[in-house]
Design a protein around this motif. Sequence first.
Motif, PDB file in Angstrom:
ATOM      1  N   ASN A  34      42.642  54.013  27.291  1.00 59.39           N
ATOM      2  CA  ASN A  34      43.860  53.982  28.205  1.00 59.39           C
ATOM      3  C   ASN A  34      43.945  52.629  28.882  1.00 59.39           C
ATOM      4  OD1 ASN A  34      44.511  56.624  28.422  1.00 59.39           O
ATOM      5  ND2 ASN A  34      42.859  57.103  29.238  1.00 59.39           N
ATOM      6  N   GLU A  35      42.846  51.673  28.493  1.00 52.40           N
ATOM      7  CA  GLU A  35      42.644  50.357  29.097  1.00 52.40           C
ATOM      8  C   GLU A  35      42.009  49.511  28.167  1.00 52.40           C
ATOM      9  OE1 GLU A  35      42.204  50.153  33.598  1.00 52.40           O
ATOM     10  OE2 GLU A  35      40.322  49.271  32.811  1.00 52.40           O
ATOM     11  N   ILE A  36      42.384  48.343  28.152  1.00 48.28           N
ATOM     12  CA  ILE A  36      41.578  47.350  27.400  1.00 48.28           C
ATOM     13  C   ILE A  36      41.488  46.036  28.267  1.00 48.28           C
ATOM     14  CG2 ILE A  36      41.484  45.781  25.430  1.00 48.28           C
ATOM     15  CD1 ILE A  36      42.918  47.789  23.809  1.00 48.28           C
ATOM     16  N   LEU A  37      40.446  45.358  28.418  1.00 53.64           N
ATOM     17  CA  LEU A  37      40.202  44.262  29.320  1.00 53.64           C
ATOM     18  C   LEU A  37      39.475  43.094  28.506  1.00 53.64           C
ATOM     19  CD1 LEU A  37      40.257  43.167  32.035  1.00 53.64           C
ATOM     20  CD2 LEU A  37      38.052  43.886  32.695  1.00 53.64           C
ATOM     21  N   LEU A  38      40.420  41.951  28.537  1.00 58.24           N
ATOM     22  CA  LEU A  38      40.090  40.861  27.758  1.00 58.24           C
ATOM     23  C   LEU A  38      40.162  39.582  28.480  1.00 58.24           C
ATOM     24  CD1 LEU A  38      42.705  41.105  24.965  1.00 58.24           C
ATOM     25  CD2 LEU A  38      40.519  41.939  24.928  1.00 58.24           C
ATOM     26  N   GLU A  39      38.847  38.739  28.343  1.00 60.34           N
ATOM     27  CA  GLU A  39      38.664  37.380  28.832  1.00 60.34           C
ATOM     28  C   GLU A  39      39.567  36.514  27.994  1.00 60.34           C
ATOM     29  OE1 GLU A  39      35.633  34.292  30.730  1.00 60.34           O
ATOM     30  OE2 GLU A  39      34.813  36.085  29.627  1.00 60.34           O
ATOM     31  N   THR A  40      40.669  35.698  28.500  1.00 62.75           N
ATOM     32  CA  THR A  40      41.420  34.798  27.685  1.00 62.75           C
ATOM     33  C   THR A  40      41.329  33.533  28.340  1.00 62.75           C
ATOM     34  OG1 THR A  40      43.682  34.976  28.717  1.00 62.75           O
ATOM     35  CG2 THR A  40      43.075  36.871  27.033  1.00 62.75           C
ATOM     36  N   GLU A  41      41.818  32.497  27.245  1.00 66.57           N
ATOM     37  CA  GLU A  41      41.921  31.225  27.832  1.00 66.57           C
ATOM     38  C   GLU A  41      42.872  30.980  29.042  1.00 66.57           C
ATOM     39  OE1 GLU A  41      40.354  28.546  26.979  1.00 66.57           O
ATOM     40  OE2 GLU A  41      39.348  29.199  25.275  1.00 66.57           O
ATOM     41  N   GLN A  42      43.644  31.973  29.477  1.00 64.20           N
ATOM     42  CA  GLN A  42      44.712  31.875  30.462  1.00 64.20           C
ATOM     43  C   GLN A  42      44.147  33.129  31.693  1.00 64.20           C
ATOM     44  OE1 GLN A  42      47.357  29.965  30.863  1.00 64.20           O
ATOM     45  NE2 GLN A  42      46.477  28.968  29.120  1.00 64.20           N
ATOM     46  N   MET A  44      41.947  36.612  33.218  1.00 66.23           N
ATOM     47  CA  MET A  44      41.577  38.075  32.531  1.00 66.23           C
ATOM     48  C   MET A  44      43.121  38.716  32.167  1.00 66.23           C
ATOM     49  SD  MET A  44      38.430  37.760  32.918  1.00 66.23           S
ATOM     50  CE  MET A  44      38.157  39.665  32.596  1.00 66.23           C
ATOM     51  N   MET A  45      42.890  39.354  31.094  1.00 67.81           N
ATOM     52  CA  MET A  45      44.129  40.233  30.587  1.00 67.81           C
ATOM     53  C   MET A  45      43.939  41.739  30.534  1.00 67.81           C
ATOM     54  SD  MET A  45      46.197  39.326  27.245  1.00 67.81           S
ATOM     55  CE  MET A  45      46.930  40.876  26.542  1.00 67.81           C
ATOM     56  N   ALA A  74      48.876  42.844  32.379  1.00 65.83           N
ATOM     57  CA  ALA A  74      48.580  42.065  33.656  1.00 65.83           C
ATOM     58  C   ALA A  74      47.426  41.095  33.410  1.00 65.83           C
ATOM     59  CB  ALA A  74      48.268  42.988  34.795  1.00 65.83           C
ATOM     60  N   TYR A  75      47.682  39.933  34.184  1.00 60.41           N
ATOM     61  CA  TYR A  75      46.719  38.832  34.130  1.00 60.41           C
ATOM     62  C   TYR A  75      46.300  38.569  35.498  1.00 60.41           C
ATOM     63  CZ  TYR A  75      48.419  37.211  29.642  1.00 60.41           C
ATOM     64  OH  TYR A  75      48.759  37.142  28.219  1.00 60.41           O
ATOM     65  N   SER A  76      44.998  37.899  35.545  1.00 65.28           N
ATOM     66  CA  SER A  76      44.336  37.605  36.964  1.00 65.28           C
ATOM     67  C   SER A  76      43.864  36.362  36.437  1.00 65.28           C
ATOM     68  CB  SER A  76      43.531  38.685  37.329  1.00 65.28           C
ATOM     69  OG  SER A  76      42.966  38.004  38.260  1.00 65.28           O
ATOM     70  N   ASP A  77      43.781  35.391  37.486  1.00 66.54           N
ATOM     71  CA  ASP A  77      42.767  34.075  37.197  1.00 66.54           C
ATOM     72  C   ASP A  77      41.445  34.465  37.452  1.00 66.54           C
ATOM     73  OD1 ASP A  77      45.116  32.760  36.509  1.00 66.54           O
ATOM     74  OD2 ASP A  77      45.541  32.288  38.516  1.00 66.54           O
ATOM     75  N   MET A  78      41.029  35.413  37.886  1.00 68.18           N
ATOM     76  CA  MET A  78      39.610  35.618  38.178  1.00 68.18           C
ATOM     77  C   MET A  78      38.814  35.642  36.913  1.00 68.18           C
ATOM     78  SD  MET A  78      39.182  36.272  41.561  1.00 68.18           S
ATOM     79  CE  MET A  78      37.742  37.177  41.699  1.00 68.18           C
ATOM     80  N   LYS A  79      37.566  35.112  37.357  1.00 71.80           N
ATOM     81  CA  LYS A  79      36.579  35.177  36.100  1.00 71.80           C
ATOM     82  C   LYS A  79      35.614  36.198  36.381  1.00 71.80           C
ATOM     83  CE  LYS A  79      37.869  31.297  34.187  1.00 71.80           C
ATOM     84  NZ  LYS A  79      38.496  31.393  32.914  1.00 71.80           N
ATOM     85  N   PRO A  80      35.212  36.900  35.184  1.00 70.94           N
ATOM     86  CA  PRO A  80      34.161  38.136  35.402  1.00 70.94           C
ATOM     87  C   PRO A  80      33.148  37.776  36.228  1.00 70.94           C
ATOM     88  CG  PRO A  80      34.213  37.477  33.130  1.00 70.94           C
ATOM     89  CD  PRO A  80      35.108  36.623  34.112  1.00 70.94           C
TER      90      PRO A  80
END
Length: 94
Positions: A34-42, A44-45, A74-80
Amino acid sequence: MEDAQIKRQHKLVVNNRKTSLVTGVLDVLSFDLNEILLETEQGMMMVKGTDLHVNRLSLEKGEVDLSGNIDTIAYSDMKPAAKQGGKLLARLFH
């Protein structure tokens, strides 16, 4: 300069809300049906939907192929955060 330090261009291609190609991926932080969380160059996605799958993952190239029924991106600028990443990210995207 090492390959890992080279910034990759981020691109998101979605086809008919069923498949997706994402480039500029730094890491896959979590995934389930139901959900995939990726860290991208832009930033969190988060991809939400049903029957989601990571079909191909190449962190060396920074590419991920996804499939399933995509409902939300959805995107967020937060870093994990190293220890509290899951809880923080859950609050961030809800």
